[in-house]
Scaffold this motif. Structure first.
Motif, PDB file in Angstrom:
ATOM      1  N   HIS A 192      74.657  74.920  65.934  1.00 17.13           N
ATOM      2  CA  HIS A 192      73.522  74.331  66.069  1.00 17.13           C
ATOM      3  C   HIS A 192      72.424  74.927  64.133  1.00 17.13           C
ATOM      4  CE1 HIS A 192      69.375  73.472  68.842  1.00 17.13           C
ATOM      5  NE2 HIS A 192      69.504  73.369  67.010  1.00 17.13           N
ATOM      6  N   TRP A 193      72.393  73.901  63.596  1.00 21.26           N
ATOM      7  CA  TRP A 193      71.032  74.723  62.481  1.00 21.26           C
ATOM      8  C   TRP A 193      70.181  74.606  62.997  1.00 21.26           C
ATOM      9  CZ3 TRP A 193      74.556  75.958  57.685  1.00 21.26           C
ATOM     10  CH2 TRP A 193      76.507  75.785  57.846  1.00 21.26           C
ATOM     11  N   TRP A 194      69.478  75.460  62.434  1.00 20.58           N
ATOM     12  CA  TRP A 194      68.232  75.264  62.547  1.00 20.58           C
ATOM     13  C   TRP A 194      67.491  75.236  60.580  1.00 20.58           C
ATOM     14  CZ3 TRP A 194      64.185  74.650  65.853  1.00 20.58           C
ATOM     15  CH2 TRP A 194      64.369  74.685  67.578  1.00 20.58           C
ATOM     16  N   HIS A 195      66.904  74.171  59.891  1.00 25.49           N
ATOM     17  CA  HIS A 195      66.189  74.232  58.082  1.00 25.49           C
ATOM     18  C   HIS A 195      64.957  74.378  58.420  1.00 25.49           C
ATOM     19  CE1 HIS A 195      70.018  71.860  57.655  1.00 25.49           C
ATOM     20  NE2 HIS A 195      70.486  71.792  58.243  1.00 25.49           N
ATOM     21  N   ILE A 196      64.642  75.820  57.749  1.00 20.83           N
ATOM     22  CA  ILE A 196      62.981  76.155  57.713  1.00 20.83           C
ATOM     23  C   ILE A 196      62.286  75.793  56.869  1.00 20.83           C
ATOM     24  CG2 ILE A 196      61.542  77.868  58.242  1.00 20.83           C
ATOM     25  CD1 ILE A 196      63.377  77.052  60.315  1.00 20.83           C
ATOM     26  N   LEU A 197      61.396  74.608  56.810  1.00 19.15           N
ATOM     27  CA  LEU A 197      60.732  74.540  54.998  1.00 19.15           C
ATOM     28  C   LEU A 197      59.361  74.880  55.231  1.00 19.15           C
ATOM     29  CD1 LEU A 197      62.893  72.001  55.822  1.00 19.15           C
ATOM     30  CD2 LEU A 197      62.419  71.591  53.865  1.00 19.15           C
ATOM     31  N   ASN A 198      58.579  74.880  54.717  1.00 18.18           N
ATOM     32  CA  ASN A 198      56.969  74.573  54.573  1.00 18.18           C
ATOM     33  C   ASN A 198      56.371  73.909  55.295  1.00 18.18           C
ATOM     34  OD1 ASN A 198      57.807  77.270  52.974  1.00 18.18           O
ATOM     35  ND2 ASN A 198      55.935  77.624  53.810  1.00 18.18           N
ATOM     36  N   HIS A 246      70.965  69.280  64.356  1.00 19.29           N
ATOM     37  CA  HIS A 246      70.690  70.137  62.599  1.00 19.29           C
ATOM     38  C   HIS A 246      69.423  70.026  63.846  1.00 19.29           C
ATOM     39  CE1 HIS A 246      73.522  70.699  59.601  1.00 19.29           C
ATOM     40  NE2 HIS A 246      73.732  69.753  60.143  1.00 19.29           N
ATOM     41  N   SER A 247      68.180  71.191  63.503  1.00 17.99           N
ATOM     42  CA  SER A 247      66.943  70.897  63.771  1.00 17.99           C
ATOM     43  C   SER A 247      66.042  71.401  62.754  1.00 17.99           C
ATOM     44  CB  SER A 247      66.511  71.661  64.979  1.00 17.99           C
ATOM     45  OG  SER A 247      66.709  71.116  66.304  1.00 17.99           O
ATOM     46  N   MET A 248      64.956  71.277  62.870  1.00 11.32           N
ATOM     47  CA  MET A 248      63.884  71.702  61.716  1.00 11.32           C
ATOM     48  C   MET A 248      62.254  71.839  61.667  1.00 11.32           C
ATOM     49  SD  MET A 248      62.817  69.290  58.174  1.00 11.32           S
ATOM     50  CE  MET A 248      64.776  68.591  57.911  1.00 11.32           C
ATOM     51  N   VAL A 249      62.121  73.165  61.679  1.00 12.20           N
ATOM     52  CA  VAL A 249      60.954  73.705  61.664  1.00 12.20           C
ATOM     53  C   VAL A 249      59.990  73.465  59.777  1.00 12.20           C
ATOM     54  CG1 VAL A 249      59.381  75.719  62.054  1.00 12.20           C
ATOM     55  CG2 VAL A 249      61.577  74.763  63.555  1.00 12.20           C
ATOM     56  N   LEU A 250      58.702  73.078  60.152  1.00 14.68           N
ATOM     57  CA  LEU A 250      57.606  72.626  59.228  1.00 14.68           C
ATOM     58  C   LEU A 250      56.779  74.064  59.434  1.00 14.68           C
ATOM     59  CD1 LEU A 250      57.586  68.914  57.859  1.00 14.68           C
ATOM     60  CD2 LEU A 250      59.598  70.651  57.483  1.00 14.68           C
ATOM     61  N   LEU A 251      56.159  74.881  58.750  1.00 16.50           N
ATOM     62  CA  LEU A 251      55.897  75.772  58.684  1.00 16.50           C
ATOM     63  C   LEU A 251      54.642  75.035  58.619  1.00 16.50           C
ATOM     64  CD1 LEU A 251      58.089  78.630  56.967  1.00 16.50           C
ATOM     65  CD2 LEU A 251      57.285  77.839  59.528  1.00 16.50           C
ATOM     66  N   VAL A 283      70.478  80.427  60.044  1.00 18.71           N
ATOM     67  CA  VAL A 283      69.321  79.604  59.603  1.00 18.71           C
ATOM     68  C   VAL A 283      69.536  79.005  58.497  1.00 18.71           C
ATOM     69  CG1 VAL A 283      66.899  79.944  59.829  1.00 18.71           C
ATOM     70  CG2 VAL A 283      68.166  81.175  60.903  1.00 18.71           C
ATOM     71  N   VAL A 284      68.544  78.189  57.969  1.00 14.17           N
ATOM     72  CA  VAL A 284      68.744  77.589  56.968  1.00 14.17           C
ATOM     73  C   VAL A 284      67.105  77.927  55.977  1.00 14.17           C
ATOM     74  CG1 VAL A 284      69.534  76.228  55.196  1.00 14.17           C
ATOM     75  CG2 VAL A 284      70.453  76.242  57.288  1.00 14.17           C
ATOM     76  N   LEU A 285      66.704  78.556  55.278  1.00 10.93           N
ATOM     77  CA  LEU A 285      65.919  78.580  54.587  1.00 10.93           C
ATOM     78  C   LEU A 285      65.607  77.641  53.670  1.00 10.93           C
ATOM     79  CD1 LEU A 285      64.645  82.720  55.261  1.00 10.93           C
ATOM     80  CD2 LEU A 285      64.301  80.430  56.832  1.00 10.93           C
ATOM     81  N   HIS A 286      65.391  76.468  53.278  1.00 11.20           N
ATOM     82  CA  HIS A 286      64.434  76.094  52.176  1.00 11.20           C
ATOM     83  C   HIS A 286      63.172  75.873  52.144  1.00 11.20           C
ATOM     84  CE1 HIS A 286      68.043  73.564  53.101  1.00 11.20           C
ATOM     85  NE2 HIS A 286      67.130  73.750  54.335  1.00 11.20           N
ATOM     86  N   THR A 287      61.813  77.211  51.875  1.00 18.76           N
ATOM     87  CA  THR A 287      60.803  77.372  52.173  1.00 18.76           C
ATOM     88  C   THR A 287      61.254  77.561  50.469  1.00 18.76           C
ATOM     89  OG1 THR A 287      61.931  79.772  52.000  1.00 18.76           O
ATOM     90  CG2 THR A 287      60.528  78.495  54.185  1.00 18.76           C
ATOM     91  N   HIS A 288      58.730  77.572  50.162  1.00 22.41           N
ATOM     92  CA  HIS A 288      58.400  77.333  49.292  1.00 22.41           C
ATOM     93  C   HIS A 288      58.450  79.004  49.440  1.00 22.41           C
ATOM     94  CE1 HIS A 288      56.959  73.308  49.560  1.00 22.41           C
ATOM     95  NE2 HIS A 288      56.236  73.509  49.992  1.00 22.41           N
ATOM     96  N   MET A 289      58.821  79.260  47.612  1.00 19.10           N
ATOM     97  CA  MET A 289      58.762  80.543  46.663  1.00 19.10           C
ATOM     98  C   MET A 289      58.037  81.829  47.617  1.00 19.10           C
ATOM     99  SD  MET A 289      59.055  77.746  44.946  1.00 19.10           S
ATOM    100  CE  MET A 289      57.792  78.242  43.744  1.00 19.10           C
TER     101      MET A 289
END
Length: 252
Positions: free
Chosen positions: A84-90, A116-121, A169-175
């Motif tokens: 179970h992958w979790w992608h984290i983005l802003n 694949h799940s996703m959280v938008l912060l 957990v995969v971080l695609h977050t803003h800088m």
């Protein structure tokens, strides 16, 4: 006329002043204030530039604060189940950039059995339907996090969810994002991958990343040389289905 950009030495001075203020706030127990100063520092560095591409001082402060937040006493169950992958983005957008990368990544997993799940912060605009469909097609969850509570409370909630449910957990977050490092700087956290989609800019999260995924060799080299991170690899950019070639007959 456009507003003039600050001079480089002014940007660096502001960045260093914010770090000093964050330390002062931490020392007198004002953790929320300290984190706000960190956000000002990281946003300044990522948006306007500074002399560094990473800050060990900020990363260390986030680790200290992370240790004071609640950590749930839970474990991920059924080790033999599909990953179970979790992608984290802003935030995500209708076209291009890291939004397209994460959508194609998820679509490429079709039929694998992995979720694949996703959280938008910090999403403010409407979420593209195609992204929600890509996530839900794998059996994953799509979550837009609330932004009305404190940074500490949001990081604690994110930590609880990821420890309970994520295998990776995969971080695609803003800088400039400090939420993900706060949530994941604990031994109980699952493995963390950081997508280095802005390799030429300052960013936060090196200390919490088990592996940094650069999308080009020069970005990997910069991360080793100027961020001191040796846990790196190249991420092949998923392109999806390519359109057929256009011929002169098509144009006639």
């Amino acid at each position: 006329m456009s507003n003039p950009q600050p001079e480089r030495h002014e940007q660096q001075a502001l960045f260093e002043w914010c770090i000093r203020e964050s330390h002062r706030a931490e020392q007198i127990g004002q953790i929320g204030v300290a984190l706000r100063w960190c956000e000002v520092a990281t946003t300044t560095a990522a948006t306007f530039g500074c002399d560094y591409l990473a800050s060990p001082e900020i990363e260390a402060l986030l680790i200290r604060v992370a240790g004071s937040l609640d950590t749930p006493n839970t474990q991920r169950s059924s080790p033999g189940r599909p990953k179970h992958w979790w992608h984290i983005l802003n935030s995500v957008y209708s076209i291009g950039g890291h939004t397209a990368l994460v959508r194609r990544w998820i679509e490429s997993a079709a039929g694998s059995g992995e979720r694949h799940s996703m959280v938008l912060l910090s999403q403010t605009d409407a979420v593209p339907d195609h992204l929600i469909q890509a996530v839900e097609s794998t059996g994953g969850q799509f979550i837009v996090a609330e932004s009305t509570t404190s940074i500490e409370d949001r990081a604690t909630d994110l930590r609880a969810r990821l420890i309970a449910e994520a295998d990776v957990v995969v971080l695609h977050t803003h800088m400039w994002d400090i939420m993900a490092p706060l949530a994941l700087s604990v031994p109980e956290a699952p493995p963390v991958l950081y997508v280095n989609h802005a390799d030429h800019l300052f960013w936060v999260g090196a200390s919490v990343s088990d592996l940094v995924l650069s999308i080009r060799q020069s970005g990997l080299d910069v991360t080793v040389r100027h961020r001191g991170v040796d846990r790196n690899t190249i991420l092949p950019v998923p392109l999806g289905s390519l359109p057929r070639s256009v011929t002169l007959d098509d144009a006639s």
